[in-house]
Design a protein around this motif. Structure first.
Motif, PDB file in Angstrom:
ATOM      1  N   LEU A   1     -29.835  -5.619  25.717  1.00 34.02           N
ATOM      2  CA  LEU A   1     -29.316  -7.079  25.827  1.00 34.02           C
ATOM      3  C   LEU A   1     -27.703  -6.905  25.985  1.00 34.02           C
ATOM      4  N   SER A   2     -27.302  -7.810  27.038  1.00 33.57           N
ATOM      5  CA  SER A   2     -25.889  -7.752  27.282  1.00 33.57           C
ATOM      6  C   SER A   2     -25.471  -9.167  27.961  1.00 33.57           C
ATOM      7  N   PRO A   3     -24.494  -9.758  27.818  1.00 35.21           N
ATOM      8  CA  PRO A   3     -24.032 -10.977  28.519  1.00 35.21           C
ATOM      9  C   PRO A   3     -24.339 -11.005  29.938  1.00 35.21           C
TER      10      PRO A   3
ATOM     11  N   GLU B   1     -34.239  -5.110  25.129  1.00 23.52           N
ATOM     12  CA  GLU B   1     -33.976  -4.723  23.760  1.00 23.52           C
ATOM     13  C   GLU B   1     -32.933  -5.146  22.991  1.00 23.52           C
ATOM     14  N   LEU B   2     -32.930  -5.445  21.858  1.00 22.87           N
ATOM     15  CA  LEU B   2     -31.914  -5.880  20.880  1.00 22.87           C
ATOM     16  C   LEU B   2     -31.140  -4.584  20.330  1.00 22.87           C
ATOM     17  N   PRO B   3     -29.811  -4.719  20.073  1.00 25.21           N
ATOM     18  CA  PRO B   3     -29.140  -3.485  19.217  1.00 25.21           C
ATOM     19  C   PRO B   3     -30.125  -3.139  17.822  1.00 25.21           C
TER      20      PRO B   3
ATOM     21  N   SER C   1     -27.341 -13.982  21.842  1.00 27.41           N
ATOM     22  CA  SER C   1     -28.603 -13.661  22.265  1.00 27.41           C
ATOM     23  C   SER C   1     -29.306 -14.447  22.873  1.00 27.41           C
ATOM     24  N   LEU C   2     -29.491 -15.710  22.257  1.00 31.12           N
ATOM     25  CA  LEU C   2     -30.370 -16.709  22.444  1.00 31.12           C
ATOM     26  C   LEU C   2     -30.066 -17.704  23.857  1.00 31.12           C
ATOM     27  N   ASN C   3     -28.773 -17.525  23.716  1.00 31.37           N
ATOM     28  CA  ASN C   3     -28.116 -18.024  25.023  1.00 31.37           C
ATOM     29  C   ASN C   3     -28.728 -17.360  26.472  1.00 31.37           C
TER      30      ASN C   3
ATOM     31  N   ILE D   1     -37.833 -20.463  21.435  1.00 27.55           N
ATOM     32  CA  ILE D   1     -37.284 -20.485  22.785  1.00 27.55           C
ATOM     33  C   ILE D   1     -38.092 -19.890  23.760  1.00 27.55           C
ATOM     34  N   GLY D   2     -39.445 -19.756  23.510  1.00 27.88           N
ATOM     35  CA  GLY D   2     -40.092 -19.237  24.545  1.00 27.88           C
ATOM     36  C   GLY D   2     -40.320 -17.766  24.832  1.00 27.88           C
ATOM     37  N   THR D   3     -39.616 -17.000  23.938  1.00 32.92           N
ATOM     38  CA  THR D   3     -39.479 -15.351  23.942  1.00 32.92           C
ATOM     39  C   THR D   3     -40.743 -14.873  23.583  1.00 32.92           C
ATOM     40  N   LEU D   4     -41.208 -13.747  24.242  1.00 35.01           N
ATOM     41  CA  LEU D   4     -42.468 -13.061  23.761  1.00 35.01           C
ATOM     42  C   LEU D   4     -41.901 -12.144  22.856  1.00 35.01           C
TER      43      LEU D   4
END
Length: 268
Positions: A83-85, A109-111, A119-121, A157-160
């Motif tokens: 995950l990154s901007p 993948e999250l840290p 993250s959510l944005n 927010i619809g993430t699986l």
């Protein structure tokens, strides 16, 4: 079964170091009943930006080898994206490989130690581009281990959500195992995958994890939902989360997971 998260490509990241190891991993996967596997080497912005051509080449190399050896496993291209901007921009530039290279699902993948405030944005921005995010092994994230409600924010927010079979088998420790069990019990999981890296402790094993589920739940998480991903079709995720009892899908999943039991035996 279809394994959507695997580091089986040789010499490309922290997964399989060579073709011999990849061959052993494939033999194990086939023996477990896995017939299709997505190779998901790590993509880390500015650190490990693997080119799609290299991944496609490695996938073809493995498939040729497996056919030669008579191994009943087919490998498909993908990536596990840290995950990154920059993810939305990288998608626009065609630098990221979605699962099956289908343009519909991206494994993110999250840290391990935190959930970045953006993250959510970022995930919402990916969704607006018509690509659905699958969150890899959230049971290993320290903030989610401490408070599973933080995972609910992603699902809303619809993430699986993809849980590691090896987490359920205790390979990543007691805390991750208990969190993975909790994710399943709460109906927050959509996919189980191996996240295999080796032919030993992190081999592509699924049977022991799936044995802890009802037959319907195991099929949903390892066959039906992964097949929808492969076909580029939508997996329904209620925006209010699976605890919203008035939603029909919530009741359906509650029945699926009613047979869940703790896995006590560890894979080492």
């Amino acid at each position: 079964m279809i394994d959507l998260h695997a580091h089986i490509l040789p010499g490309i990241d922290d997964g399989s170091p060579d073709l011999d190891t990849s061959l052993k991993m494939a033999e194990i996967a086939a023996s477990e009943g896995i017939r299709k596997m997505v190779a998901t080497p790590h993509f880390i912005t500015k650190e490990r930006e693997l080119e799609r051509e290299l991944i496609l080449e490695k996938v073809k190399e493995l498939n040729d080898l497996f056919r030669e050896k008579g191994i009943d496993l087919e490998v498909y291209p993908g990536q596990e994206v840290f995950l990154s901007p920059e993810i939305p921009e990288l998608l626009d530039e065609g630098k990221l490989l979605t699962l099956f290279d289908g343009g519909k699902y991206l494994l993110v993948e999250l840290p391990m130690m935190s959930i970045p405030p953006y993250s959510l944005n970022i995930i919402h921005s990916v969704h607006l581009r018509g690509v659905k995010v699958i969150l890899a092994h959230p049971e290993r994230n320290r903030e989610i281990i401490a408070d599973i409600k933080k995972l609910c924010e992603f699902v809303r927010i619809g993430t699986l959500v993809q849980v590691n079979s090896l987490s359920l088998m205790g390979v990543f420790g007691r805390e991750s195992m208990r969190t993975a069990e909790k994710i399943l019990k709460e109906g927050l999981a959509h996919i189980i995958a191996t996240d295999c890296h080796t032919a030993r402790s992190r081999a592509p094993r699924m049977k022991k994890a799936l044995a802890a589920l009802s037959e319907k739940a195991a099929s949903l998480l390892s066959v039906e939902n992964p097949r929808l991903v492969m076909e580029g079709k939508q997996i329904e995720v209620p925006f209010a989360g699976y605890k919203a009892g008035h939603l029909g899908i919530a009741k359906k999943l509650a029945l699926f997971f009613s047979g869940f039991k703790v896995v006590k035996e560890r894979e080492v």
